[in-house]
Design a protein around this motif. Structure first.
Motif, PDB file in Angstrom:
ATOM      1  N   ILE A  98      56.206  30.649   2.646  1.00  0.00           N
ATOM      2  CA  ILE A  98      55.821  30.264   1.285  1.00  0.00           C
ATOM      3  C   ILE A  98      56.816  30.828   0.279  1.00  0.00           C
ATOM      4  CG2 ILE A  98      54.089  30.607  -0.528  1.00  0.00           C
ATOM      5  CD1 ILE A  98      51.951  30.485   1.712  1.00  0.00           C
ATOM      6  N   LEU A  99      57.145  32.105   0.437  1.00  0.00           N
ATOM      7  CA  LEU A  99      58.088  32.737  -0.488  1.00  0.00           C
ATOM      8  C   LEU A  99      59.491  32.154  -0.372  1.00  0.00           C
ATOM      9  CD1 LEU A  99      56.908  36.454  -0.265  1.00  0.00           C
ATOM     10  CD2 LEU A  99      56.640  34.905  -2.209  1.00  0.00           C
ATOM     11  N   LYS A 100      59.873  31.713   0.805  1.00  0.00           N
ATOM     12  CA  LYS A 100      61.174  31.052   0.957  1.00  0.00           C
ATOM     13  C   LYS A 100      61.263  29.820   0.063  1.00  0.00           C
ATOM     14  CE  LYS A 100      62.593  32.423   5.622  1.00  0.00           C
ATOM     15  NZ  LYS A 100      62.787  31.964   7.027  1.00  0.00           N
ATOM     16  N   GLN A 101      60.122  29.171  -0.166  1.00  0.00           N
ATOM     17  CA  GLN A 101      60.097  27.962  -0.994  1.00  0.00           C
ATOM     18  C   GLN A 101      59.989  28.276  -2.478  1.00  0.00           C
ATOM     19  OE1 GLN A 101      56.785  25.688   0.559  1.00  0.00           O
ATOM     20  NE2 GLN A 101      58.063  24.676   2.089  1.00  0.00           N
ATOM     21  N   THR A 102      59.251  29.346  -2.827  1.00  0.00           N
ATOM     22  CA  THR A 102      58.959  29.596  -4.239  1.00  0.00           C
ATOM     23  C   THR A 102      59.887  30.595  -4.908  1.00  0.00           C
ATOM     24  OG1 THR A 102      57.408  31.404  -3.749  1.00  0.00           O
ATOM     25  CG2 THR A 102      56.494  29.170  -3.830  1.00  0.00           C
ATOM     26  N   ALA A 103      60.515  31.453  -4.114  1.00  0.00           N
ATOM     27  CA  ALA A 103      61.227  32.601  -4.694  1.00  0.00           C
ATOM     28  C   ALA A 103      62.566  32.228  -5.300  1.00  0.00           C
ATOM     29  CB  ALA A 103      61.436  33.684  -3.636  1.00  0.00           C
ATOM     30  N   GLY A 104      62.880  32.921  -6.376  1.00  0.00           N
ATOM     31  CA  GLY A 104      64.228  33.003  -6.910  1.00  0.00           C
ATOM     32  C   GLY A 104      64.601  34.469  -6.776  1.00  0.00           C
ATOM     33  N   LYS A 105      64.808  35.117  -7.902  1.00  0.00           N
ATOM     34  CA  LYS A 105      65.020  36.568  -7.869  1.00  0.00           C
ATOM     35  C   LYS A 105      63.724  37.284  -7.509  1.00  0.00           C
ATOM     36  CE  LYS A 105      66.921  40.385 -10.591  1.00  0.00           C
ATOM     37  NZ  LYS A 105      67.497  40.796 -11.904  1.00  0.00           N
ATOM     38  N   TYR A 106      62.607  36.691  -7.946  1.00  0.00           N
ATOM     39  CA  TYR A 106      61.289  37.268  -7.691  1.00  0.00           C
ATOM     40  C   TYR A 106      60.430  36.268  -6.913  1.00  0.00           C
ATOM     41  CZ  TYR A 106      63.122  40.387 -11.266  1.00  0.00           C
ATOM     42  OH  TYR A 106      63.924  41.247 -11.978  1.00  0.00           O
TER      43      TYR A 106
ATOM     44  N   GLU B 299      61.264  35.165 -12.892  1.00  0.00           N
ATOM     45  CA  GLU B 299      60.488  36.010 -13.788  1.00  0.00           C
ATOM     46  C   GLU B 299      59.446  36.778 -12.985  1.00  0.00           C
ATOM     47  OE1 GLU B 299      61.233  36.351 -16.946  1.00  0.00           O
ATOM     48  OE2 GLU B 299      62.742  34.753 -16.975  1.00  0.00           O
ATOM     49  N   ILE B 300      59.267  38.052 -13.309  1.00  0.00           N
ATOM     50  CA  ILE B 300      58.245  38.850 -12.631  1.00  0.00           C
ATOM     51  C   ILE B 300      56.865  38.306 -12.988  1.00  0.00           C
ATOM     52  CG2 ILE B 300      57.182  41.144 -12.492  1.00  0.00           C
ATOM     53  CD1 ILE B 300      59.929  42.332 -13.028  1.00  0.00           C
ATOM     54  N   SER B 301      56.003  38.253 -11.995  1.00  0.00           N
ATOM     55  CA  SER B 301      54.663  37.700 -12.199  1.00  0.00           C
ATOM     56  C   SER B 301      53.619  38.502 -11.428  1.00  0.00           C
ATOM     57  CB  SER B 301      54.622  36.238 -11.727  1.00  0.00           C
ATOM     58  OG  SER B 301      54.690  36.190 -10.303  1.00  0.00           O
ATOM     59  N   MET B 302      52.382  38.064 -11.535  1.00  0.00           N
ATOM     60  CA  MET B 302      51.286  38.688 -10.808  1.00  0.00           C
ATOM     61  C   MET B 302      51.528  38.672  -9.301  1.00  0.00           C
ATOM     62  SD  MET B 302      47.189  37.941 -11.246  1.00  0.00           S
ATOM     63  CE  MET B 302      47.225  36.239 -10.620  1.00  0.00           C
ATOM     64  N   ALA B 303      52.261  37.680  -8.818  1.00  0.00           N
ATOM     65  CA  ALA B 303      52.574  37.628  -7.384  1.00  0.00           C
ATOM     66  C   ALA B 303      53.404  38.831  -6.960  1.00  0.00           C
ATOM     67  CB  ALA B 303      53.309  36.323  -7.059  1.00  0.00           C
ATOM     68  N   ASP B 304      54.375  39.202  -7.764  1.00  0.00           N
ATOM     69  CA  ASP B 304      55.205  40.379  -7.463  1.00  0.00           C
ATOM     70  C   ASP B 304      54.379  41.657  -7.527  1.00  0.00           C
ATOM     71  OD1 ASP B 304      57.964  39.025  -7.475  1.00  0.00           O
ATOM     72  OD2 ASP B 304      57.141  38.447  -9.411  1.00  0.00           O
ATOM     73  N   ILE B 305      53.453  41.692  -8.488  1.00  0.00           N
ATOM     74  CA  ILE B 305      52.567  42.841  -8.636  1.00  0.00           C
ATOM     75  C   ILE B 305      51.730  43.034  -7.378  1.00  0.00           C
ATOM     76  CG2 ILE B 305      50.520  43.640  -9.900  1.00  0.00           C
ATOM     77  CD1 ILE B 305      51.755  42.367 -12.419  1.00  0.00           C
ATOM     78  N   CYS B 306      51.347  41.938  -6.743  1.00  0.00           N
ATOM     79  CA  CYS B 306      50.567  42.016  -5.507  1.00  0.00           C
ATOM     80  C   CYS B 306      51.445  42.322  -4.291  1.00  0.00           C
ATOM     81  CB  CYS B 306      49.827  40.702  -5.268  1.00  0.00           C
ATOM     82  SG  CYS B 306      48.481  40.389  -6.436  1.00  0.00           S
TER      83      CYS B 306
ATOM     84  N   ARG C 162      63.555  41.416   0.944  1.00  0.00           N
ATOM     85  CA  ARG C 162      64.495  41.313  -0.187  1.00  0.00           C
ATOM     86  C   ARG C 162      63.768  41.441  -1.518  1.00  0.00           C
ATOM     87  NH1 ARG C 162      65.631  37.346  -3.707  1.00  0.00           N
ATOM     88  NH2 ARG C 162      64.577  35.690  -2.539  1.00  0.00           N
ATOM     89  N   LEU C 163      62.669  40.727  -1.656  1.00  0.00           N
ATOM     90  CA  LEU C 163      61.918  40.773  -2.911  1.00  0.00           C
ATOM     91  C   LEU C 163      61.388  42.176  -3.177  1.00  0.00           C
ATOM     92  CD1 LEU C 163      59.978  37.415  -2.473  1.00  0.00           C
ATOM     93  CD2 LEU C 163      61.717  37.872  -4.218  1.00  0.00           C
ATOM     94  N   ASN C 164      60.866  42.802  -2.150  1.00  0.00           N
ATOM     95  CA  ASN C 164      60.322  44.151  -2.308  1.00  0.00           C
ATOM     96  C   ASN C 164      61.415  45.129  -2.746  1.00  0.00           C
ATOM     97  OD1 ASN C 164      58.052  46.137  -1.830  1.00  0.00           O
ATOM     98  ND2 ASN C 164      59.553  46.933  -0.371  1.00  0.00           N
ATOM     99  N   GLN C 165      62.565  45.057  -2.119  1.00  0.00           N
ATOM    100  CA  GLN C 165      63.661  45.959  -2.472  1.00  0.00           C
ATOM    101  C   GLN C 165      64.105  45.749  -3.919  1.00  0.00           C
ATOM    102  OE1 GLN C 165      66.479  45.054   0.672  1.00  0.00           O
ATOM    103  NE2 GLN C 165      65.868  46.857   1.847  1.00  0.00           N
ATOM    104  N   THR C 166      64.161  44.493  -4.345  1.00  0.00           N
ATOM    105  CA  THR C 166      64.541  44.179  -5.728  1.00  0.00           C
ATOM    106  C   THR C 166      63.530  44.753  -6.708  1.00  0.00           C
ATOM    107  OG1 THR C 166      65.659  42.140  -5.053  1.00  0.00           O
ATOM    108  CG2 THR C 166      64.991  42.307  -7.361  1.00  0.00           C
ATOM    109  N   LEU C 167      62.259  44.565  -6.411  1.00  0.00           N
ATOM    110  CA  LEU C 167      61.199  44.995  -7.319  1.00  0.00           C
ATOM    111  C   LEU C 167      61.103  46.517  -7.408  1.00  0.00           C
ATOM    112  CD1 LEU C 167      58.654  42.300  -6.209  1.00  0.00           C
ATOM    113  CD2 LEU C 167      59.509  42.556  -8.551  1.00  0.00           C
ATOM    114  N   LEU C 168      61.367  47.197  -6.311  1.00  0.00           N
ATOM    115  CA  LEU C 168      61.270  48.655  -6.312  1.00  0.00           C
ATOM    116  C   LEU C 168      62.332  49.322  -7.189  1.00  0.00           C
ATOM    117  CD1 LEU C 168      60.373  49.455  -2.595  1.00  0.00           C
ATOM    118  CD2 LEU C 168      58.903  49.719  -4.605  1.00  0.00           C
TER     119      LEU C 168
END
Length: 212
Positions: free
Chosen positions: A141-149, A154-161, A184-190
């Motif tokens: 799912i994330l492979k389809q929806t993700a950009g940087k986050y 843009e950071i969203s509630m999905a990243d918060i979860c 990748r997303l987790n490392q970016t967000l941290l």
């Protein structure tokens, strides 16, 4: 509509649901007070008056008490200024809700404290199984929806979860290397301050031996 009184977060340092709310407050630049609730130590009997489910978090805000982290996040997004945690675009907003619900309803409850306490000696294997099952669905799912986050750039509630759930996965020895998009997303967000300052390792109720 926003009150001048600081919100009060009743939470637990290692609770992923409490962490979600801490991240949302940080992203919005909202000052708040924390009250630690140790459900393991005291059973949360006093806390039951605040939240009959005896789960964290609960937030006292604007004269009401809210439980359920996604409800809290959406409330502060709708009542406070700052970056939007749910996108304005309906399709992206639906994707954010889909990912958030997948984590908050499909993964996290199955390795919640109240569940794994009932499992006994097999709790680690139980948690691993259901986290891996969820991540196997989340990764494509994330492979389809993700950009940087998680959804676009843009950071969203999905990243918060996502970040607290990856923390739990690592705690239960799940091999996150199997899920490159999640990793990748987790490392970016941290690397983002709002995620750093709300980490379980640096909360008021974090035990000394777990601080970093």
């Amino acid at each position: 509509m926003a009150s001048q009184t600081k919100p009060v977060l009743h939470g637990y340092f290692r609770s992923s649901c409490s962490w979600r709310v801490r991240i949302a407050f940080a992203l919005k630049g909202i000052e708040y007070d924390q009250v630690a609730v140790n459900l393991i130590k005291d059973g949360g009997q006093q806390y039951k008056k605040i939240n009959p489910m005896q789960q964290v978090p609960s937030v006292e805000i604007d004269g009401i008490t809210l439980s359920q982290s996604l409800a809290v996040i959406q409330y502060i997004d709708e009542t406070r200024p700052g970056p939007l945690l749910l996108p304005a675009d309906p399709k992206k907003r639906a994707q954010v809700r889909m990912i958030s619900d997948l984590i908050a309803s499909g993964i996290q409850p199955l390795q919640n404290l109240h569940v794994i306490q009932k499992i006994g000696a097999e709790k680690a294997q139980w948690a691993q199984h259901f986290i891996e099952r969820g991540f196997q669905a989340l990764e494509p799912i994330l492979k389809q929806t993700a950009g940087k986050y998680c959804v676009g750039d843009e950071i969203s509630m999905a990243d918060i979860c996502l970040v607290p759930q990856v923390y739990n996965a690592e705690r239960f020895k799940v091999d996150v290397e199997q899920y490159p998009t999640i990793k990748r997303l987790n490392q970016t967000l941290l690397e983002i301050e709002a995620f750093k300052v709300t980490n379980p390792s640096c909360q008021p109720d974090t035990p000394a031996d777990l601080r970093s």
